[in-house]
Design a protein around this motif. Sequence first.
Motif, short mmCIF file in Angstrom:
data_model
loop_
_atom_site.label_atom_id
_atom_site.label_comp_id
_atom_site.label_asym_id
_atom_site.label_seq_id
_atom_site.Cartn_x
_atom_site.Cartn_y
_atom_site.Cartn_z
N CYS A 65 45.35 41.43 46.71
CA CYS A 65 44.72 42.57 46.03
C CYS A 65 43.47 43.02 46.82
O CYS A 65 42.88 42.24 47.57
CB CYS A 65 44.26 42.17 44.63
SG CYS A 65 45.59 41.75 43.51
N HIS B 262 42.92 45.64 41.95
CA HIS B 262 44.18 44.90 41.98
C HIS B 262 45.32 45.71 42.58
O HIS B 262 46.50 45.43 42.35
CB HIS B 262 44.50 44.34 40.58
CG HIS B 262 43.36 43.47 40.11
ND1 HIS B 262 43.16 42.20 40.60
CD2 HIS B 262 42.30 43.75 39.30
CE1 HIS B 262 42.03 41.71 40.08
NE2 HIS B 262 41.50 42.63 39.30
N CYS C 56 44.89 36.22 44.37
CA CYS C 56 43.82 36.87 43.61
C CYS C 56 43.66 36.17 42.27
O CYS C 56 44.60 35.56 41.76
CB CYS C 56 44.17 38.35 43.40
SG CYS C 56 42.96 39.28 42.45
N CYS D 103 43.78 37.46 39.56
CA CYS D 103 44.68 38.07 38.59
C CYS D 103 46.07 37.42 38.63
O CYS D 103 46.89 37.65 37.75
CB CYS D 103 44.80 39.58 38.83
SG CYS D 103 45.81 40.00 40.27
#
Length: 401
Positions: free
Chosen positions: A261, A244, A254, A256
């Motif tokens: 990332c 990340h 991403c 996340c």
Amino acid sequence: MATFQSVAGDVGTARHRILSAIRAHGPLTRAQLARAASLAPSTVTEVVQALAAERTLVETEIVRSEQRRTGPKSRALAFEPSLSATVGVDFGFRTVRALVADASGTPLADGRAELPADYGADEGLRIARQLVDEVIDRAGVPRPPNAGVAVPGPIDTQHQEVVASSILPGWAGYDSAAFESALGLPVILENDANLAALGEHTYGAGRGVANTLTIKFHSGIGAGVILHDRLVSGIRGGAGEIGHVEVDPQGPLCRCGKRGCLDTFASVPAILATLRPHREVDSVGELLALLEAGDAGAERCIRDAALAVGRVASTAALLLAPERIIIVGAMARAGDVVTDAIREVLERQAIPQAHTVPEVVLGSLDDRHSAMGAVAIGLGAQGWLPEESTPRRPESTPRAG
Ligand SMILES: [Zn+2]
């Protein structure tokens, strides 16, 4: 029966050294033990007698190849096979593995089970329980005193719970108590890349090397940091989340929640997505078959992904100065294409003359790196590993958030 407390206590120093020597070298004679543990022969005799009396050690007839073939056979001392074991459990994106190992880390039984796509914690734990029971049964040992569990997402190792994140949404708040009640034995939780690093450090390509960076180049990309023989987890277990690191602020979204990332460019799904408009590839197996067949597009995609991993790794190398970088995970199976690209970036990024470029090697535990790290953390908690390689776990730290 030995208690682990007795091994870890003050009077246990000589015992610990003897147990550590057998763990490191396998069965040893009393003379070999005295040398390996740097103890007086009389101390070895005394401590071995106690360990044999409580059935921690047994005498075996194993004659090692370096011993003379003539004369009386030396009797070597080995761990009582059923005395102590642990279970290493490794949750992946689609499979779970469980491995039972004895006190020396030797695998006794190993198994894996498929997990449904986007499985929830309860379902994953139910499937893992069946697998754990089955491998303990096959190993033929009593139910082990604990298990190490690798989870593919952020783990608050101090409070032993899965951190709430969009990486593992279904697992937020599950703690070691929930894992314990589901798996039927006490559990120590840790992130899978961290355990890959600990596994390679204890049993694999990082053995004897005090400072390593292990990169899990897989469905997601993570790293585990070993400094001065210790796994570095950081606050809320966040050390090593290199997947990340922002590579391009305008890059793809991403999982996340951020953009661009490293994972969105270099993870296995990202490599497959880059190739897919031009090649029929749905799995790592198919990707590696294309590479093997000399497909230029497959090689280019893998190399570019490895260069991206290498750029992040070289920043980590300037920060931490590891002696060795160990590549594990599905993309490690691409071999030289991956290690050469990472080495190339490390050499370019190192400070000319001032810096030693770390070696880049492949892991040596196949896809068992995280399960073996889980074994190491389980055995460490039982007192079977040298204190310096057992992760420190502060007991009283204020809970974050
Ligand atoms: Zn991300």
